[in-house]
Design a protein around this motif. Structure first.
Motif, PDB file in Angstrom:
ATOM      1  N   LEU A  14       0.830  -1.198   0.000  1.00  0.00           N
ATOM      2  CA  LEU A  14       0.000   0.000   0.000  1.00  0.00           C
ATOM      3  C   LEU A  14       0.871   1.256   0.000  1.00  0.00           C
ATOM      4  N   PHE A  15       0.258   2.353  -0.438  1.00  0.00           N
ATOM      5  CA  PHE A  15       0.894   3.669  -0.429  1.00  0.00           C
ATOM      6  C   PHE A  15       0.160   4.528   0.599  1.00  0.00           C
ATOM      7  N   SER A  16       0.887   5.106   1.554  1.00  0.00           N
ATOM      8  CA  SER A  16       0.213   6.015   2.493  1.00  0.00           C
ATOM      9  C   SER A  16       1.107   7.214   2.774  1.00  0.00           C
ATOM     10  N   ILE A  17       0.495   8.241   3.356  1.00  0.00           N
ATOM     11  CA  ILE A  17       1.243   9.485   3.591  1.00  0.00           C
ATOM     12  C   ILE A  17       0.980  10.036   4.994  1.00  0.00           C
ATOM     13  N   GLU A  18       1.940  10.844   5.441  1.00  0.00           N
ATOM     14  CA  GLU A  18       1.745  11.629   6.662  1.00  0.00           C
ATOM     15  C   GLU A  18       1.769  13.099   6.261  1.00  0.00           C
ATOM     16  N   ILE A  19       0.810  13.852   6.774  1.00  0.00           N
ATOM     17  CA  ILE A  19       0.806  15.294   6.507  1.00  0.00           C
ATOM     18  C   ILE A  19       0.828  16.064   7.825  1.00  0.00           C
ATOM     19  N   LEU A  20       1.240  17.324   7.730  1.00  0.00           N
ATOM     20  CA  LEU A  20       1.241  18.215   8.898  1.00  0.00           C
ATOM     21  C   LEU A  20       0.073  19.185   8.759  1.00  0.00           C
ATOM     22  N   PRO A  21      -0.613  19.527   9.842  1.00  0.00           N
ATOM     23  CA  PRO A  21      -1.580  20.623   9.741  1.00  0.00           C
ATOM     24  C   PRO A  21      -0.851  21.877   9.276  1.00  0.00           C
ATOM     25  N   LEU A  34      -2.151  19.809  -1.156  1.00  0.00           N
ATOM     26  CA  LEU A  34      -1.078  18.848  -0.859  1.00  0.00           C
ATOM     27  C   LEU A  34      -1.517  17.418  -1.203  1.00  0.00           C
ATOM     28  N   ILE A  35      -2.746  17.093  -0.841  1.00  0.00           N
ATOM     29  CA  ILE A  35      -3.210  15.705  -0.991  1.00  0.00           C
ATOM     30  C   ILE A  35      -3.666  15.400  -2.422  1.00  0.00           C
ATOM     31  N   ASP A  36      -4.313  16.376  -3.075  1.00  0.00           N
ATOM     32  CA  ASP A  36      -4.891  16.120  -4.413  1.00  0.00           C
ATOM     33  C   ASP A  36      -3.928  15.391  -5.370  1.00  0.00           C
ATOM     34  N   PRO A  37      -2.675  15.852  -5.505  1.00  0.00           N
ATOM     35  CA  PRO A  37      -1.792  15.189  -6.487  1.00  0.00           C
ATOM     36  C   PRO A  37      -1.422  13.759  -6.105  1.00  0.00           C
ATOM     37  N   LEU A  38      -1.716  13.362  -4.854  1.00  0.00           N
ATOM     38  CA  LEU A  38      -1.311  12.018  -4.409  1.00  0.00           C
ATOM     39  C   LEU A  38      -2.487  11.030  -4.401  1.00  0.00           C
ATOM     40  N   MET A  39      -3.688  11.518  -4.639  1.00  0.00           N
ATOM     41  CA  MET A  39      -4.861  10.637  -4.529  1.00  0.00           C
ATOM     42  C   MET A  39      -4.882   9.558  -5.612  1.00  0.00           C
ATOM     43  N   GLU A  40      -4.235   9.858  -6.738  1.00  0.00           N
ATOM     44  CA  GLU A  40      -4.164   8.882  -7.833  1.00  0.00           C
ATOM     45  C   GLU A  40      -3.515   7.557  -7.374  1.00  0.00           C
ATOM     46  N   PHE A  41      -2.721   7.607  -6.295  1.00  0.00           N
ATOM     47  CA  PHE A  41      -2.033   6.401  -5.822  1.00  0.00           C
ATOM     48  C   PHE A  41      -2.812   5.705  -4.699  1.00  0.00           C
ATOM     49  N   ASN A  42      -4.053   6.141  -4.526  1.00  0.00           N
ATOM     50  CA  ASN A  42      -5.015   5.502  -3.615  1.00  0.00           C
ATOM     51  C   ASN A  42      -4.514   5.255  -2.198  1.00  0.00           C
ATOM     52  N   SER A 307       5.129  17.185  -4.032  1.00  0.00           N
ATOM     53  CA  SER A 307       5.622  16.886  -5.384  1.00  0.00           C
ATOM     54  C   SER A 307       6.762  15.857  -5.395  1.00  0.00           C
ATOM     55  N   PRO A 308       7.734  15.877  -4.453  1.00  0.00           N
ATOM     56  CA  PRO A 308       8.743  14.799  -4.489  1.00  0.00           C
ATOM     57  C   PRO A 308       8.114  13.422  -4.250  1.00  0.00           C
ATOM     58  N   VAL A 309       7.132  13.367  -3.357  1.00  0.00           N
ATOM     59  CA  VAL A 309       6.482  12.066  -3.075  1.00  0.00           C
ATOM     60  C   VAL A 309       5.719  11.592  -4.308  1.00  0.00           C
ATOM     61  N   ARG A 310       5.108  12.526  -5.019  1.00  0.00           N
ATOM     62  CA  ARG A 310       4.396  12.143  -6.238  1.00  0.00           C
ATOM     63  C   ARG A 310       5.377  11.552  -7.268  1.00  0.00           C
ATOM     64  N   ARG A 311       6.515  12.175  -7.417  1.00  0.00           N
ATOM     65  CA  ARG A 311       7.486  11.652  -8.401  1.00  0.00           C
ATOM     66  C   ARG A 311       7.975  10.261  -8.008  1.00  0.00           C
ATOM     67  N   ILE A 312       8.114  10.032  -6.705  1.00  0.00           N
ATOM     68  CA  ILE A 312       8.532   8.706  -6.237  1.00  0.00           C
ATOM     69  C   ILE A 312       7.418   7.689  -6.505  1.00  0.00           C
ATOM     70  N   ALA A 313       6.197   8.064  -6.146  1.00  0.00           N
ATOM     71  CA  ALA A 313       5.063   7.136  -6.321  1.00  0.00           C
ATOM     72  C   ALA A 313       4.881   6.774  -7.793  1.00  0.00           C
ATOM     73  N   GLU A 314       5.114   7.736  -8.687  1.00  0.00           N
ATOM     74  CA  GLU A 314       4.969   7.446 -10.131  1.00  0.00           C
ATOM     75  C   GLU A 314       5.917   6.331 -10.565  1.00  0.00           C
ATOM     76  N   LYS A 315       7.083   6.268  -9.924  1.00  0.00           N
ATOM     77  CA  LYS A 315       8.092   5.269 -10.312  1.00  0.00           C
ATOM     78  C   LYS A 315       7.913   3.940  -9.575  1.00  0.00           C
ATOM     79  N   VAL A 316       7.221   3.979  -8.431  1.00  0.00           N
ATOM     80  CA  VAL A 316       7.214   2.794  -7.556  1.00  0.00           C
ATOM     81  C   VAL A 316       5.858   2.071  -7.575  1.00  0.00           C
ATOM     82  N   PHE A 317       4.751   2.830  -7.718  1.00  0.00           N
ATOM     83  CA  PHE A 317       3.417   2.204  -7.605  1.00  0.00           C
ATOM     84  C   PHE A 317       2.736   2.082  -8.963  1.00  0.00           C
TER      85      PHE A 317
END
Ligand code: FAD
Length: 317
Positions: A14-21, A34-42, A307-317
């Motif tokens: 699974l792919f998950s994230i931690e965010i800060l308020p 922040l979250i919108d670009p990462l939702m594609e990775f469910n 954005s760095p996490v998105r680039r990683i997820a594109e390559k890994v998931f």
């Protein structure tokens, strides 16, 4: 749904994230951006950190300094509710011992229960920046294990007021923190793992690790945990380096090592953009190796930059 059910039901990592308020003065849109670009990775769940008060000195008329307490990043619980509502995904609020009496903690857990939030990551919290040691609130929890026991009690319908009869039990799934390179206060790794095992025995159902940059440290940690009889899922926490300064800041802040192969690459970088490329590539390689080893989930610390996490997820998931 509980984090442990997401893990149980998954047929792949699974792919998950931690965010800060966001910092006080911002709004919820910054979280959605922040979250919108990462939702594609469910991500089946999103962790939201908790930040306790800090003390700052404000210069007042006549030159005297006033010590005031401020919370720079409030909003953990409402951000969780907003995430669940908008994305129909689960959100995991971090709950800390520091700054709360047990009764305040109980009331906060009741709020979560009413909101339908059934996952919590339970932590002690760091010492306040101006204090050398962690000091619990009078009447508060001392260690994360005390918080685990409090939530386990609530899951059995046991509240602090023993006169409450026939209370409805909560059903929180309990996550805790683990440290592949040892918690900085622990005298050694085996003591730290002994306390980790105590948290699991008390009712913790999964572990999320501190960030690390050397997978061999994580693999050794997982082995040590297994040898100690810890059999709950262990989720690796990953953070891509994004600036040159982080090569000294992250070890200092999180009490972790950076492998020399990584620091050698960072030393060649002229600016943050180049360091970010090195950090992303390093994290992609780490992620791929961890995934191949069969970890249940890869958990990324976004630190307010997706954005760095998105680039990683594109390559890994
Ligand atoms: P504990 O498990 O209580 O351990 C603290 C120390 O005490 C360790 O050295 C341990 O070995 C020792 N110990 C444990 N139990 C006992 C015992 N019974 N007797 C004696 N010693 C004991 N901080 C925040 O403020 N907000 C956050 O949102 C947040 N999120 C985090 C998320 C993750 C994944 C991680 C890894 C850390 C996070 N932290 C957060 C930081 C965390 O609060 C600190 O690392 C804190 O110093 C320790 O928390 P803990 O829950 O691991 O503490």
């Amino acid at each position: 749904m509980k984090v442990t059910d997401h893990i149980r039901n998954a047929d792949k990592t699974l792919f998950s994230i931690e965010i800060l308020p966001p910092l006080k003065g911002s709004n919820i849109k910054s979280i959605y951006d922040l979250i919108d670009p990462l939702m594609e990775f469910n991500p089946p769940f999103v962790d939201v950190t908790y930040h306790r008060e800090e003390y700052v000195y404000k210069k007042r008329e006549g030159g005297y300094l006033e010590k005031i307490s401020i919370r720079k990043r409030p909003g953990t619980v409402s951000i969780c509710a907003a995430i669940i509502n908008k994305y129909k995904t689960d959100a995991v609020p971090h709950i800390i011992c520091g700054g709360f009496t047990r009764e305040e903690t109980e009331n906060a857990l009741i709020e979560l229960n009413y909101l339908g939030i059934d996952n919590v990551l339970l932590l002690r919290g760091d010492p306040i920046k101006t204090e050398p040691h962690f000091t619990p609130e009078p009447g508060g929890n001392n260690y994360a294990i005390d918080l685990v026991k409090q939530v386990v009690d609530m899951n059995k319908g046991k509240f602090l007021d023993e006169d409450l009869k026939e209370s409805v039990p909560s059903d929180f799934c309990i996550g805790i923190a683990g440290y592949p390179e040892k918690h900085f206060e622990a005298p050694n790794m085996s003591t730290d793992i002994r306390y980790l095992k105590m948290k699991v025995d008390a009712g913790a159902e999964y572990i999320v690790t501190q960030m690390f940059f050397d997978n061999s440290r994580f693999f050794q940690f997982v082995k040590d945990c297994k040898d100690a009889g810890i059999d709950v899922p262990i989720i690796p926490g990953l953070k891509p380096i994004t600036t040159l300064r982080q090569s000294t800041l992250l070890p200092k802040t999180f009490h972790i090592d950076l492998p020399s192969d990584l620091t050698k690459e960072l030393e060649k970088c002229q600016d943050n953009a180049a360091a970010c490329e090195v950090g992303i590539e390093w994290c992609i390689q780490q992620s791929k190796e961890l995934m191949d080893s069969g970890v249940p989930c890869l958990h990324y610390y976004t630190m307010s930059n997706s954005s760095p996490v998105r680039r990683i997820a594109e390559k890994v998931f």
